[in-house]
Write a protein that holds these residues in place. Structure first.
Motif, mmCIF file in Angstrom:
data_model
loop_
_atom_site.group_PDB
_atom_site.id
_atom_site.type_symbol
_atom_site.label_atom_id
_atom_site.label_comp_id
_atom_site.label_asym_id
_atom_site.label_seq_id
_atom_site.Cartn_x
_atom_site.Cartn_y
_atom_site.Cartn_z
ATOM 1 N N LYS A 27 0.858 -1.180 0.000
ATOM 2 C CA LYS A 27 0.000 0.000 0.000
ATOM 3 C C LYS A 27 0.900 1.237 0.000
ATOM 4 C CE LYS A 27 -3.697 -2.339 2.371
ATOM 5 N NZ LYS A 27 -4.564 -2.425 3.539
ATOM 6 N N TRP A 28 0.840 1.977 -1.087
ATOM 7 C CA TRP A 28 1.672 3.164 -1.241
ATOM 8 C C TRP A 28 0.972 4.369 -0.650
ATOM 9 C CZ3 TRP A 28 6.458 2.193 -2.812
ATOM 10 C CH2 TRP A 28 6.681 1.031 -3.525
ATOM 11 N N LEU A 29 1.752 5.356 -0.252
ATOM 12 C CA LEU A 29 1.198 6.605 0.250
ATOM 13 C C LEU A 29 0.650 7.421 -0.912
ATOM 14 C CD1 LEU A 29 3.994 7.680 2.753
ATOM 15 C CD2 LEU A 29 1.802 6.629 3.281
ATOM 16 N N LYS A 30 -0.313 8.294 -0.595
ATOM 17 C CA LYS A 30 -0.846 9.171 -1.629
ATOM 18 C C LYS A 30 0.219 10.191 -2.018
ATOM 19 C CE LYS A 30 -5.649 8.782 -0.294
ATOM 20 N NZ LYS A 30 -6.857 9.487 0.103
ATOM 21 N N GLU A 31 0.085 10.698 -3.223
ATOM 22 C CA GLU A 31 1.052 11.664 -3.732
ATOM 23 C C GLU A 31 0.929 12.980 -2.966
ATOM 24 O OE1 GLU A 31 2.242 13.902 -7.890
ATOM 25 O OE2 GLU A 31 0.652 12.413 -7.865
ATOM 26 N N ILE A 32 2.052 13.550 -2.608
ATOM 27 C CA ILE A 32 2.083 14.838 -1.934
ATOM 28 C C ILE A 32 2.200 15.915 -3.007
ATOM 29 C CG2 ILE A 32 3.360 16.305 -0.325
ATOM 30 C CD1 ILE A 32 4.357 13.730 1.003
ATOM 31 N N PRO A 33 1.282 16.875 -3.025
ATOM 32 C CA PRO A 33 1.345 17.899 -4.070
ATOM 33 C C PRO A 33 2.581 18.780 -3.904
ATOM 34 C CG PRO A 33 -0.393 18.403 -2.505
ATOM 35 C CD PRO A 33 0.151 17.055 -2.137
ATOM 36 N N ASP A 34 3.085 19.229 -5.018
ATOM 37 C CA ASP A 34 4.256 20.081 -5.031
ATOM 38 C C ASP A 34 3.850 21.502 -4.627
ATOM 39 O OD1 ASP A 34 6.769 21.019 -5.377
ATOM 40 O OD2 ASP A 34 6.728 20.987 -7.582
ATOM 41 N N ARG A 35 4.586 22.137 -3.729
ATOM 42 C CA ARG A 35 4.253 23.481 -3.259
ATOM 43 C C ARG A 35 4.387 24.523 -4.365
ATOM 44 N NH1 ARG A 35 7.742 24.635 1.827
ATOM 45 N NH2 ARG A 35 8.666 22.605 1.591
ATOM 46 N N ARG A 36 5.278 24.311 -5.284
ATOM 47 C CA ARG A 36 5.504 25.291 -6.342
ATOM 48 C C ARG A 36 4.356 25.325 -7.341
ATOM 49 N NH1 ARG A 36 11.129 23.245 -8.214
ATOM 50 N NH2 ARG A 36 10.144 21.367 -7.483
#
Length: 84
Positions: free
Chosen positions: A65-74
């Motif tokens: 089970k992979w973690l959800k993608e973290i959005p890029d701050r930029r």
């Protein structure tokens, strides 16, 4: 192939090679011919490769089970970079 599947594939490979090698050694010992040992080992190697190299479905019983993608701050919405 998940981590448990990798462990199972390695275990199967080792067991198959040891069993066929041991059986070939016993038969070769009684026949006094080393070629039987090599032939039995080769048959075990082929069977082990057929069972262990492809990604069979029984190697995927415990999916990771992979973690959800973290959005890029930029690239957040509403942020504009001004170029003057």
């Amino acid at each position: 192939m998940d981590y448990k599947g990798q462990e199972l594939a390695e275990w199967l490979f080792n067991i198959i090679i040891i069993l066929f090698g041991g059986a070939g050694w016993v038969y070769g010992y009684f026949e006094q011919d080393f070629s039987y040992v090599f032939q039995a080992w080769l048959v075990g190697l082929i069977i082990a490769c057929i069972l262990c190299v492809p990604d069979w479905p029984f190697y995927n019983r415990h999916p990771v089970k992979w973690l959800k993608e973290i959005p890029d701050r930029r690239s957040s919405v509403g942020t504009k970079i001004r170029s003057d």
